[in-house]
Write an enzyme that holds these catalytic residues in place. Sequence first.
Site, PDB file in Angstrom:
ATOM      1  N   SER A 101       7.122 -27.304 -34.526  1.00 28.98           N
ATOM      2  CA  SER A 101       6.411 -28.552 -34.307  1.00 28.98           C
ATOM      3  C   SER A 101       6.674 -29.552 -35.435  1.00 28.98           C
ATOM      4  CB  SER A 101       4.920 -28.270 -34.139  1.00 28.98           C
ATOM      5  OG  SER A 101       4.236 -29.401 -33.694  1.00 28.98           O
ATOM      6  N   ASP A 244       8.658 -31.506 -31.953  1.00 24.90           N
ATOM      7  CA  ASP A 244       8.841 -30.925 -30.619  1.00 24.90           C
ATOM      8  C   ASP A 244       8.279 -31.802 -29.521  1.00 24.90           C
ATOM      9  OD1 ASP A 244       6.120 -30.301 -31.191  1.00 24.90           O
ATOM     10  OD2 ASP A 244       6.187 -28.620 -29.797  1.00 24.90           O
ATOM     11  N   ASP A 246       5.201 -32.979 -28.569  1.00 21.51           N
ATOM     12  CA  ASP A 246       3.952 -32.882 -27.815  1.00 21.51           C
ATOM     13  C   ASP A 246       2.851 -33.779 -28.365  1.00 21.51           C
ATOM     14  OD1 ASP A 246       3.408 -31.449 -30.120  1.00 21.51           O
ATOM     15  OD2 ASP A 246       2.796 -29.605 -29.100  1.00 21.51           O
TER      16      ASP A 246
END
Length: 446
Positions: A101, A244, A246
């Site tokens: 992430s 990533d 999100d």
Amino acid sequence: MPLFGTDGVRGVYGEHPITEAFCDELIHAVITTSSELGLRPRRVLLGSDTRPSREKLVSSFVDAFSLRGIDVMALGVVPSPLLAYSVANSSYDLGLMVTASHNPSSDNGFKFFNAEGRKFPVIWEERVERHLGANDRSSQQNLVVGSMKEIDSGLFEKYRMACAKVLREIEVNYELTIVVDCANGAWSETAPALLSAMGFHVIPVGQFDKSNQINDGCGSTSPRFIRDQVLMRNADLGIAFDGDGDRLIMVDHLGNTVNGDQILYLLAKDAKERGEDVPGVVGTVMTNGALNQVLQEQGISFSRTAVGDRNVMEEMEARGWHLGGETSGHVINSRLSPAGDGLFTAIQVLATICRTKRALNELLGEFVLFDQVHDSVVIDDTSSALEDPSVQAIIEKIRSRDDVSQVVVRPSGTEPVVRIMVEGVQLNKVKAYVESIRRSLVKAST
């Protein structure tokens, strides 16, 4: 220390558990757990962000699945939300994203998604951990080796159409100039291309190549970069994803940062103005108290849960609500996607701007956040430091003050740090309170 944190498994690549050798052990435990629950996967989608360690880890996972008779489609570099959406809208049984992430490029990690594109519950993770170390390769001898599938372009097309649907019947402002910071990460190619195809003038920055590293001085965790880019290029707004993809933050044309709490306010307000039912919004213990206040003034309920977008989603489902998120920029609209999705969130905000013909700062002008200061302290034994009586005494003293609305001191679920947040009505005092808690934690840990 548990293997799974608040958002999957993370750590330094090359150190347990982020090693090629551990991949096989982990998949054995995942399949054993899934089989116990009657969910044995047959087809798996596998993706990764742009970290240099991705290729070896992905290859190890492909081998681990294939040796157990499971077909794998390796999507290559792909954002986590696109992977989650693809699992939910296909016949695949499991999704695995190799990513850490927003962590630095030296780290990596693993996120699992079920057949609905949702992150697995804590009880599933606990079962997986219990099965670690029990890998018996002899049980694989009679299995038919799974196959490695070619990338299905139809999965990307479904996602593209879902993005476009949000803007359908809205007149796109073709003069709107947007700086898009891809964090040198997973959205590097897809997000600028999709937004450009929708009619926006896109200036991409933070696009991955071999000369840069994911999250290095850019992306949602480095807001100064996107702010400077927006001001330098006289853009109408900026969008910054994490590695990533999100989550995101935004920046208006004046350089003001717009976080997840402000985005939730904007989306809830816009939905209500369009006549959509918005019974409530889910935030976390870190959500700014001003969001709770303004939503309730508009007749929209608000609920807090523990940090983590999985916790937010579970609370949304329990209450029958569709909108929730975190201050950090994880925003979920379950009517559009089963997981936090930075691009879907950005498109929803852009749709509001196009529909209302108002700039981002105008849409947020009446919503003023309470002063909130965050800090992190690196501590090896976070539990001992937090349980220290002197630390607890200082926290409780600050929490009892009339000029303080929230105090949250918690261990990170992904790193060996304690996170501090104090919210109040006077910024200088809030800063002093945070520093007092920091000093007490440092003293308790030495």
